[in-house]
Design a protein around this motif. Structure first.
Motif, PDB file in Angstrom:
ATOM      1  N   PHE A  24       0.841  -1.203   0.000  1.00 36.38           N
ATOM      2  CA  PHE A  24       0.000   0.000   0.000  1.00 36.38           C
ATOM      3  C   PHE A  24       0.875   1.252   0.000  1.00 36.38           C
ATOM      4  O   PHE A  24       0.628   2.210  -0.743  1.00 36.38           O
ATOM      5  CB  PHE A  24      -0.932   0.016   1.219  1.00 36.38           C
ATOM      6  N   HIS A  28       0.896   4.307  -2.515  1.00 33.67           N
ATOM      7  CA  HIS A  28       0.551   5.635  -2.003  1.00 33.67           C
ATOM      8  C   HIS A  28       1.670   6.633  -2.303  1.00 33.67           C
ATOM      9  O   HIS A  28       1.406   7.780  -2.663  1.00 33.67           O
ATOM     10  CB  HIS A  28       0.311   5.525  -0.498  1.00 33.67           C
ATOM     11  N   ASN A  32       1.282   9.925  -4.439  1.00 32.75           N
ATOM     12  CA  ASN A  32       1.570  11.221  -3.817  1.00 32.75           C
ATOM     13  C   ASN A  32       2.615  12.025  -4.586  1.00 32.75           C
ATOM     14  O   ASN A  32       2.579  13.252  -4.582  1.00 32.75           O
ATOM     15  CB  ASN A  32       2.083  11.017  -2.378  1.00 32.75           C
ATOM     16  N   HIS A  50     -10.441   7.604  -7.547  1.00 33.34           N
ATOM     17  CA  HIS A  50     -11.774   7.500  -6.939  1.00 33.34           C
ATOM     18  C   HIS A  50     -12.830   7.030  -7.927  1.00 33.34           C
ATOM     19  O   HIS A  50     -13.913   6.607  -7.515  1.00 33.34           O
ATOM     20  CB  HIS A  50     -12.151   8.817  -6.256  1.00 33.34           C
ATOM     21  N   ARG A  60      -9.290  -0.624   0.884  1.00 33.72           N
ATOM     22  CA  ARG A  60      -9.632  -0.164   2.236  1.00 33.72           C
ATOM     23  C   ARG A  60      -9.949  -1.348   3.150  1.00 33.72           C
ATOM     24  O   ARG A  60      -9.500  -1.384   4.298  1.00 33.72           O
ATOM     25  CB  ARG A  60     -10.843   0.772   2.187  1.00 33.72           C
ATOM     26  N   MET A 111       3.599   5.378  14.211  1.00 33.59           N
ATOM     27  CA  MET A 111       2.888   5.192  12.943  1.00 33.59           C
ATOM     28  C   MET A 111       1.392   4.993  13.168  1.00 33.59           C
ATOM     29  O   MET A 111       0.565   5.490  12.396  1.00 33.59           O
ATOM     30  CB  MET A 111       3.461   3.998  12.163  1.00 33.59           C
ATOM     31  N   HIS A 118      -3.757  11.189  10.285  1.00 34.79           N
ATOM     32  CA  HIS A 118      -3.752  11.396   8.834  1.00 34.79           C
ATOM     33  C   HIS A 118      -5.132  11.102   8.219  1.00 34.79           C
ATOM     34  O   HIS A 118      -5.620  11.834   7.357  1.00 34.79           O
ATOM     35  CB  HIS A 118      -2.689  10.456   8.265  1.00 34.79           C
ATOM     36  N   LEU A 119      -5.793  10.040   8.712  1.00 33.48           N
ATOM     37  CA  LEU A 119      -7.123   9.701   8.192  1.00 33.48           C
ATOM     38  C   LEU A 119      -8.128  10.790   8.559  1.00 33.48           C
ATOM     39  O   LEU A 119      -8.970  11.174   7.741  1.00 33.48           O
ATOM     40  CB  LEU A 119      -7.593   8.356   8.755  1.00 33.48           C
ATOM     41  N   THR A 123      -9.002  12.068   5.082  1.00 36.27           N
ATOM     42  CA  THR A 123     -10.053  11.170   4.586  1.00 36.27           C
ATOM     43  C   THR A 123     -11.411  11.521   5.203  1.00 36.27           C
ATOM     44  O   THR A 123     -12.393  11.700   4.493  1.00 36.27           O
ATOM     45  CB  THR A 123      -9.681   9.701   4.862  1.00 36.27           C
ATOM     46  N   VAL A 144      -3.726  19.321   0.453  1.00 41.74           N
ATOM     47  CA  VAL A 144      -2.455  18.865   1.016  1.00 41.74           C
ATOM     48  C   VAL A 144      -1.555  20.061   1.336  1.00 41.74           C
ATOM     49  O   VAL A 144      -0.970  20.135   2.422  1.00 41.74           O
ATOM     50  CB  VAL A 144      -1.743  17.874   0.052  1.00 41.74           C
ATOM     51  N   MET A 161       7.549  10.219   9.011  1.00 41.44           N
ATOM     52  CA  MET A 161       8.251   9.584   7.882  1.00 41.44           C
ATOM     53  C   MET A 161       9.575   8.971   8.333  1.00 41.44           C
ATOM     54  O   MET A 161       9.979   7.917   7.840  1.00 41.44           O
ATOM     55  CB  MET A 161       8.489  10.589   6.744  1.00 41.44           C
ATOM     56  N   PHE A 205       8.408  10.464   0.608  1.00 38.04           N
ATOM     57  CA  PHE A 205       7.326  11.074   1.404  1.00 38.04           C
ATOM     58  C   PHE A 205       7.813  12.364   2.060  1.00 38.04           C
ATOM     59  O   PHE A 205       7.103  13.371   2.081  1.00 38.04           O
ATOM     60  CB  PHE A 205       6.860  10.115   2.518  1.00 38.04           C
ATOM     61  N   PRO A 209       6.298  17.336   2.708  1.00 40.98           N
ATOM     62  CA  PRO A 209       6.203  18.414   3.709  1.00 40.98           C
ATOM     63  C   PRO A 209       7.347  19.413   3.611  1.00 40.98           C
ATOM     64  O   PRO A 209       7.133  20.615   3.807  1.00 40.98           O
ATOM     65  CB  PRO A 209       6.230  17.667   5.057  1.00 40.98           C
TER      66      PRO A 209
END
Ligand code: HEM
Length: 219
Positions: A24, A28, A32, A50, A60, A111, A118-119, A123, A144, A161, A205, A209
């Motif tokens: 995953f 991701h 990203n 989506h 999911r 994590m 993060h969700l 999300t 973001v 990260m 990742f 940021p």
């Protein structure tokens, strides 16, 4: 082999669920990175993703189950270990302890907290609805950049990260070892691959940021 009670069965389940999560994370990260192609890059990627509802919901479901099993077993094993019953690895551990292996529990906790945060942020998005871009697509780019635009939030991402990289630098090679795929000849190669993969996750990742903080990615 009883998966949830047998010590080898539990380590196999930890390894399989961990490797599923790595898959995953690879997907991701690739998704990203389209943010570096600007709003059109990540917004069209997100819109396309989506539109594939069965893929999104299948992922999911599988990932949700994998995270819950991985979390449950890690708590169970840690509690048993701290009750002074050290468990043996499914295969002999050929490597010396590294910073990644010694901090597994802490990077794992970080994590778990990060994924929850993060969700909620991207999300579930309580209290705000995502805007639309010029082509009337959900503006994931703006979400973001705004979300990670505050120094504290960007730092939270950087810490997460680093934790992810440390966790996987040990976790990936440990999973192969548990699954019996690593013998003394192959283990150093798996260990090297795990460290390279962890480095790629950290830089890939982490660049997001950092790029937002220094103004390379801006609305
Ligand atoms: C700089 C780093 C990251 C950024 C910018 C980022 C960005 C995003 C965005 C924008 C979404 C929402 C996607 C959408 O609904 O269209 C999302 C969802 C998600 N992210 Fe991340 N992510 C990052 C790192 C991570 C990491 C390291 C993990 C896990 C280890 C992770 C796990 C997830 C999960 C589980 C979802 C929910 C997917 C879904 O809705 O089905 N993310 N991320």
């Amino acid at each position: 082999m009883r998966l949830f009670s047998d010590s080898i069965g539990r380590k196999v389940l930890m390894a399989v669920t961990g490797l599923l999560m790595v898959l995953f994370v690879v997907g991701h990260l690739l998704g990203n990175l389209t943010i570096f192609a600007g709003p059109n890059g990540i917004n069209s990627y997100a819109e396309h993703l989506h539109s594939l509802a069965p893929l999104v919901w299948g992922t999911r479901l599988v990932m949700g189950a994998a995270v819950l099993i991985h979390l449950f077993l890690s708590i169970q094993i840690t509690m048993e270990n701290s009750a002074a019953k050290p468990e043996k690895y499914a295969r002999a551990n050929y490597l010396r302890a590294t910073i990644g292996s010694r901090t597994m529990i802490w990077t794992g906790v970080i994590m778990a907290i990060f994924i929850g945060y993060h969700l909620v942020q991207f999300t579930f998005r309580p209290g705000f609805t995502i805007g639309a871009d010029a082509l009337n697509r959900p503006d994931v780019f703006a979400m973001v950049v705004a979300g990670l635009g505050r120094t504290l939030v960007a730092l939270v991402y950087v810490v997460a990260m680093v934790s992810l990289a440390l966790h996987l630098s040990h976790g990936i090679q440990s999973a192969f070892q548990t699954l019996g795929l690593a013998n003394p000849r192959w283990l150093p190669r798996f260990s090297g691959t795990a460290k390279v993969a962890a480095g790629i996750f950290l830089v890939g990742f982490g660049a997001i940021p950092v790029a937002i903080l220094v103004g390379i990615l801006t609305k």
